[in-house]
Enzyme design. Structure first.
Site, PDB file in Angstrom:
ATOM      1  N   GLY A  48       3.178   5.277  -7.068  1.00 59.75           N
ATOM      2  CA  GLY A  48       2.430   6.271  -7.824  1.00 59.75           C
ATOM      3  C   GLY A  48       2.820   6.254  -9.276  1.00 59.75           C
ATOM      4  O   GLY A  48       4.000   6.366  -9.597  1.00 59.75           O
ATOM      5  N   ASN A 126       3.306  12.807   0.885  1.00 58.70           N
ATOM      6  CA  ASN A 126       2.615  11.522   0.750  1.00 58.70           C
ATOM      7  C   ASN A 126       1.562  11.442   1.840  1.00 58.70           C
ATOM      8  O   ASN A 126       1.890  11.529   3.025  1.00 58.70           O
ATOM      9  CB  ASN A 126       3.629  10.370   0.901  1.00 58.70           C
ATOM     10  CG  ASN A 126       2.956   9.017   0.983  1.00 58.70           C
ATOM     11  OD1 ASN A 126       1.853   8.830   0.483  1.00 58.70           O
ATOM     12  ND2 ASN A 126       3.618   8.070   1.623  1.00 58.70           N
ATOM     13  N   TYR A 268       0.468  -4.918   1.205  1.00 59.85           N
ATOM     14  CA  TYR A 268       0.352  -4.680  -0.236  1.00 59.85           C
ATOM     15  C   TYR A 268       1.245  -3.568  -0.790  1.00 59.85           C
ATOM     16  O   TYR A 268       1.942  -3.773  -1.776  1.00 59.85           O
ATOM     17  CB  TYR A 268      -1.108  -4.374  -0.559  1.00 59.85           C
ATOM     18  CG  TYR A 268      -1.383  -3.984  -1.997  1.00 59.85           C
ATOM     19  CD1 TYR A 268      -1.356  -4.937  -3.009  1.00 59.85           C
ATOM     20  CD2 TYR A 268      -1.690  -2.676  -2.347  1.00 59.85           C
ATOM     21  CE1 TYR A 268      -1.610  -4.594  -4.327  1.00 59.85           C
ATOM     22  CE2 TYR A 268      -1.942  -2.323  -3.664  1.00 59.85           C
ATOM     23  CZ  TYR A 268      -1.911  -3.283  -4.654  1.00 59.85           C
ATOM     24  OH  TYR A 268      -2.157  -2.938  -5.950  1.00 59.85           O
TER      25      TYR A 268
END
Length: 481
Positions: A48, A126, A268
């Site tokens: 983030g 999250n 990723y």
């Protein structure tokens, strides 16, 4: 959830973003933890980059007094030595955020600090909730006044309301979890406890660490390494873990028999030096490259990866195929705040600001280019063109994930169907559109092999088969086209 949010992702090239990263510390020797949280967040910055924050409390001081600081920007932009010096306390939580739900504003930065009749709660979250709007309306009609547009405030209110009716914060968290639906890893700081919780499917990672007499919660193990903490274990899907001076206590009342971890963490999102649920992210990407080499071989002179997540997969492809591995791209590591973007007229150069191809590596060669995904195809086309402009005679693109065919509702900003190039085009058509000489994706059936045979993961963005019923409307807000 903010239905009026307009996110600029359609204009932000190809990059996907995670919702956020969380980090918490409880030092039982009474040492200040703000600087430790700072370094933990720095290690989680990839999760983030819009906003961040730290909230701390002194368990030996006045009960319920929390000091916090949060703002827009990167960790090293928001926090200075002077700022950290003011954050005194031996228990604290930190957060880095990228908005997939809720506006990108300072008010939506976390951790949230909530004062209520039983004291104070600090919360870092999250993930993404499917029923956030429904719960927000329900809470609003019973008097709740919301200060943000994020799911996390809904969770905080629910925990606070349940705490009034329950003997412990752990019970309040468990009761709140019975009402919320979606993806979440939480760290909750109460005056004398730190609690970590993970949704029953385990969409988002959360682990426990220890250093001397201090305990940690973290989204990834790489942050534990950064602060010299020893990995203890992962928080299990559906588990509520309470850390107090008596030690670690576990509540598994919300566990399910069918976890569904986000497969894209391994492809990723996570840093390659992290381990998630006992599985090495680096090894997963190496295996993805090996699978691609076996399923989509091609005669070529060199294999290159698109930094960062494509590099390990490219090495795996090279190891399996015997084709030499090379470094064809230089990445600018000093890109500033991601939410300060050039205007539309300047977007063509935005890829070259971040990446540049080296003619010395690719000129006159047949290149296999490994990347982690193709979303809209715009960035892939530019990178292929960049390699050919640098002198590559052929560019064969291999993708270490299956084609994106469906949106994600669990904290990843994979957009709606109409913006996914693979939803409307065949592999051959996409190959032509991005200017590649050939294109191959990893097969959905190979995902389990990629992560060591584990079958407990969510691949809804590839298959449309979600572990829970998806919403009938796009709960993630409006997407600018």
């Amino acid at each position: 959830m903010n239905q009026d949010r307009i996110t600029d992702i359609s204009m932000e090239n190809e990059e996907l973003h995670e919702e956020c990263g969380v980090f918490g510390v409880y030092d039982f020797d009474g040492n200040d933890v703000s600087s430790t949280i700072y370094y933990g967040l720095f290690a989680l910055q990839h999760r983030g980059q819009e906003s961040c924050g730290i909230a701390v409390s002194d368990t030996q001081g006045p009960k319920g007094v929390v000091t916090s600081h949060r703002d827009m920007g990167l960790v090293n932009e928001v926090f200075t030595p002077e700022t950290l010096e003011k954050l005194k306390g031996n228990i604290g939580v930190g957060h880095v955020r990228y908005s997939t739900a809720g506006s990108s504003t300072r008010e939506n930065a976390q951790p949230l600090v909530l004062n209520y009749v039983k004291g104070t709660l600090g919360l870092a979250h999250n993930g993404n909730l499917l029923n956030a709007m429904e719960l927000r309306d329900e809470l609003s009609y019973t008097g709740a006044i919301f200060q943000t547009t994020i799911d996390s405030e809904v969770i905080a209110y629910l925990i606070a309301r349940e705490r009034i009716k329950t003997p412990t914060v752990e019970d309040a968290v468990a009761n709140a979890m019975k009402k919320i639906k979606g993806a979440y890893s939480l760290i909750v700081m109460s005056p004398r406890k730190m609690i970590g919780a993970r949704d029953p499917f385990g969409f988002k990672p959360l682990c426990i660490g220890k250093r001397d007499n201090a305990f940690f919660f973290s989204s990834e193990t790489c942050a534990l390494d950064a602060v010299g903490a020893e990995f203890v274990r992962d928080v299990l899907p559906g588990e509520i873990v309470s850390i107090t001076k008596e030690g670690i206590e576990s509540n598994m009342s919300m566990a399910t028999e069918k976890p569904a971890r986000c497969i894209f963490e391994y492809i990723y999102f996570a840093r390659p030096d992290s381990r998630i649920d006992g599985i090495s992210v680096y090894n997963s990407r190496i295996m993805a490259g090996r699978i691609l080499a076996k399923s989509h071989p091609v005669d070529a002179d060199i294999v290159v990866g698109v930094p960062e997540s494509g590099n390990a997969a490219a090495l795996g492809y090279s190891l399996e195929s015997g084709i030499p591995y090379g470094v064809a791209f230089v990445k600018n590591s000093y890109i500033g705040r991601t939410f300060i973007k050039p205007k539309q007229a300047q977007r063509e150069s935005s890829v070259k600001i971040k990446l540049n191809a080296m003619p010395e590596v690719v000129k006159g060669k047949r290149v296999i280019m490994i990347d982690d995904s193709i979303v809209r195809g715009t960035t892939s086309e530019r990178i292929v063109r960049m390699l050919k402009n640098a002198g590559a005679t052929e560019v064969h693109v291999r993708i270490s994930s299956p084609p994106f065919l469906h949106p994600c509702y669990f904290g990843t900003d994979i957009p709606s169907h109409d913006q996914l190039i693979a939803y409307n085009h065949s592999v051959e058509e996409i190959s032509k559109m991005i200017g590649a000489d050939s294109l191959g994706y990893i097969d959905v059936d190979s995902l389990s092999e990629m992560i060591g045979g584990c079958k407990e993961f969510c691949d809804g963005c590839f298959t449309g088969k979600y572990p829970m019923e998806p919403p009938t409307t796009d709960i993630r807000g409006s997407y600018e086209k």
